[in-house]
Design an enzyme around this catalytic site. Structure first.
Site, mmCIF file in Angstrom:
data_model
loop_
_atom_site.group_PDB
_atom_site.id
_atom_site.type_symbol
_atom_site.label_atom_id
_atom_site.label_comp_id
_atom_site.label_asym_id
_atom_site.label_seq_id
_atom_site.Cartn_x
_atom_site.Cartn_y
_atom_site.Cartn_z
ATOM 1 N N THR A 124 0.831 -1.201 0.000
ATOM 2 C CA THR A 124 0.000 0.000 0.000
ATOM 3 C C THR A 124 0.872 1.260 0.000
ATOM 4 O O THR A 124 0.622 2.206 -0.738
ATOM 5 C CB THR A 124 -0.939 0.006 1.231
ATOM 6 O OG1 THR A 124 -1.731 -1.185 1.185
ATOM 7 C CG2 THR A 124 -1.842 1.222 1.238
ATOM 8 N N ASN B 190 -0.785 6.101 -4.843
ATOM 9 C CA ASN B 190 -0.088 4.844 -5.166
ATOM 10 C C ASN B 190 -0.571 4.156 -6.451
ATOM 11 O O ASN B 190 -0.335 2.964 -6.657
ATOM 12 C CB ASN B 190 -0.122 3.894 -3.961
ATOM 13 C CG ASN B 190 -1.544 3.520 -3.562
ATOM 14 O OD1 ASN B 190 -2.495 3.888 -4.244
ATOM 15 N ND2 ASN B 190 -1.688 2.793 -2.465
ATOM 16 N N HIS C 148 -5.371 0.288 -7.720
ATOM 17 C CA HIS C 148 -6.133 -0.470 -6.729
ATOM 18 C C HIS C 148 -6.152 -1.936 -7.129
ATOM 19 O O HIS C 148 -6.205 -2.261 -8.316
ATOM 20 C CB HIS C 148 -7.575 0.045 -6.660
ATOM 21 C CG HIS C 148 -8.490 -0.888 -5.917
ATOM 22 N ND1 HIS C 148 -8.563 -0.892 -4.543
ATOM 23 C CD2 HIS C 148 -9.309 -1.882 -6.351
ATOM 24 C CE1 HIS C 148 -9.413 -1.848 -4.164
ATOM 25 N NE2 HIS C 148 -9.878 -2.464 -5.241
HETATM 26 P P1 IDP Z 1 -4.722 -1.003 -0.642
HETATM 27 O O1 IDP Z 1 -5.079 -0.055 -1.765
HETATM 28 O O2 IDP Z 1 -3.287 -1.429 -0.736
HETATM 29 O O3 IDP Z 1 -5.666 -2.180 -0.535
HETATM 30 P P2 IDP Z 1 -6.086 0.116 1.671
HETATM 31 O O4 IDP Z 1 -5.644 -0.062 3.075
HETATM 32 O O5 IDP Z 1 -7.279 -0.661 1.210
HETATM 33 O O6 IDP Z 1 -4.819 -0.169 0.719
HETATM 34 O O7 IDP Z 1 -6.336 1.658 1.439
HETATM 35 C C1 IDP Z 1 -6.990 2.119 0.279
HETATM 36 C C2 IDP Z 1 -6.212 3.301 -0.274
HETATM 37 O O8 IDP Z 1 -6.248 4.364 0.656
HETATM 38 C C3 IDP Z 1 -4.726 3.035 -0.501
HETATM 39 O O9 IDP Z 1 -4.447 2.453 -1.765
HETATM 40 C C4 IDP Z 1 -4.137 4.419 -0.383
HETATM 41 O O10 IDP Z 1 -4.186 5.133 -1.612
HETATM 42 C C5 IDP Z 1 -5.050 5.093 0.608
HETATM 43 N N1 IDP Z 1 -4.424 5.100 1.928
HETATM 44 C C6 IDP Z 1 -4.228 4.029 2.736
HETATM 45 N N2 IDP Z 1 -3.604 4.382 3.886
HETATM 46 C C7 IDP Z 1 -3.415 5.724 3.784
HETATM 47 C C8 IDP Z 1 -2.820 6.697 4.652
HETATM 48 O O11 IDP Z 1 -2.326 6.390 5.740
HETATM 49 N N3 IDP Z 1 -2.803 7.983 4.180
HETATM 50 C C9 IDP Z 1 -3.330 8.344 2.983
HETATM 51 N N4 IDP Z 1 -3.893 7.464 2.146
HETATM 52 C C10 IDP Z 1 -3.939 6.175 2.533
HETATM 53 MG MG MG Z 2 -7.688 -2.198 -0.085
#
Ligand code: IDP
Ligand code: MG
Length: 160
Positions: free
Chosen positions: A102, A123, A126
Site C-alpha cells: 500500500t 499509489n 487499486h
Molecule cells: P490497498 O489499496 O493497498 O488495498 P487500503 O488499506 O485498502 O490499501 O487503502 C486504500 C487506499 O487508501 C490506498 O491504496 C491508499 O491510496 C489510501 N491510503 C491508505 N492508507 C493511507 C494513509 O495512511 N494515508 C493516505 N492514504 C492512505
Molecule cells: Mg484495499
C-alpha cells in the site's frame, strides 16, 4: 489429481484492478495493462470512467472510519479511472504482489507502486484484497454483461 473442470474453475478467479486518477494522468494506463497481459492473466472487463464521490464511498466503505477516507473518495472521483477485471489462477494474491505494498516506500522495485509512485495517497493502482471483496467490487463497477466470457487463445501455453 484434480479433474479438468476443477482446474478450469481455479483459473477463473477474478480481481478488480483499477488504475487511479494519477495513473491515467501520468500516462501509465498501458504500462499497467501490459504487466497483467505479460504475466498471463486474462482481461475480461474494462472501462474508462469518472466515478461519483458516492460510488467511491461505496467502493472504500470498509475504510469509512479512517481519517483519510473523505479525501481518498474525493480524489478518486476527481478525474477518470480505469477499472478492469483480470482473471486467472491466484490473480487476487498475485495481483497484489504485482501492485506492491500500500505504501510505495515499502514497495520493491519491479512492482507497479515500487516503480512508479512515491506517496501512499497516490499509489497509482487499486487491487482487490480477497476473492470475496473482488466479487463485491466487480459487481459494483460492472454489470453482469459487461464482464465478457471468451476463450483465450494462449490458455494452453499458460496453464499445464
Ligand atoms: P490497498 O489499496 O493497498 O488495498 P487500503 O488499506 O485498502 O490499501 O487503502 C486504500 C487506499 O487508501 C490506498 O491504496 C491508499 O491510496 C489510501 N491510503 C491508505 N492508507 C493511507 C494513509 O495512511 N494515508 C493516505 N492514504 C492512505
Ligand atoms: Mg484495499
Amino acid at each position: 489429481t484434480l479433474s479438468n473442470s476443477k482446474v478450469a474453475e481455479r483459473n477463473k478467479e477474478r480481481s478488480l484492478i483499477m488504475i487511479k486518477p494519477n495513473g491515467v494522468q501520468r500516462g501509465l494506463v498501458g504500462e499497467v495493462i501490459k504487466r497483467f497481459e505479460q504475466k498471463g492473466f486474462k482481461l475480461v472487463a474494462m472501462k474508462f470512467t469518472q466515478a461519483s464521490e458516492e460510488h467511491m464511498k461505496t467502493h472504500y466503505k470498509d475504510l469509512e472510519k479512517l481519517k483519510f477516507y473523505p479525501g481518498l473518495c474525493k480524489y478518486m472521483s476527481s478525474n477518470p479511472v480505469v477499472p478492469m477485471v483480470w482473471e486467472g489462477l491466484g490473480v487476487v494474491k498475485t495481483g497484489r504482489v504485482m501492485l506492491g505494498e500500500t505504501d510505495p516506500a515499502k514497495s520493491l522495485p519491479g512492482t507497479i507502486r515500487g516503480d512508479f509512485s512515491v506517496h501512499i495517497g497516490r499509489n497509482l493502482v487499486h487491487g482487490s484484497d480477497s476473492v470475496e471483496s473482488a466479487k463485491k467490487e466487480i459487481a459494483l463497477w460492472f454489470k453482469d454483461d459487461e464482464v465478457v466470457t471468451y476463450t483465450a487463445g494462449n490458455n494452453e501455453w499458460i496453464y499445464e
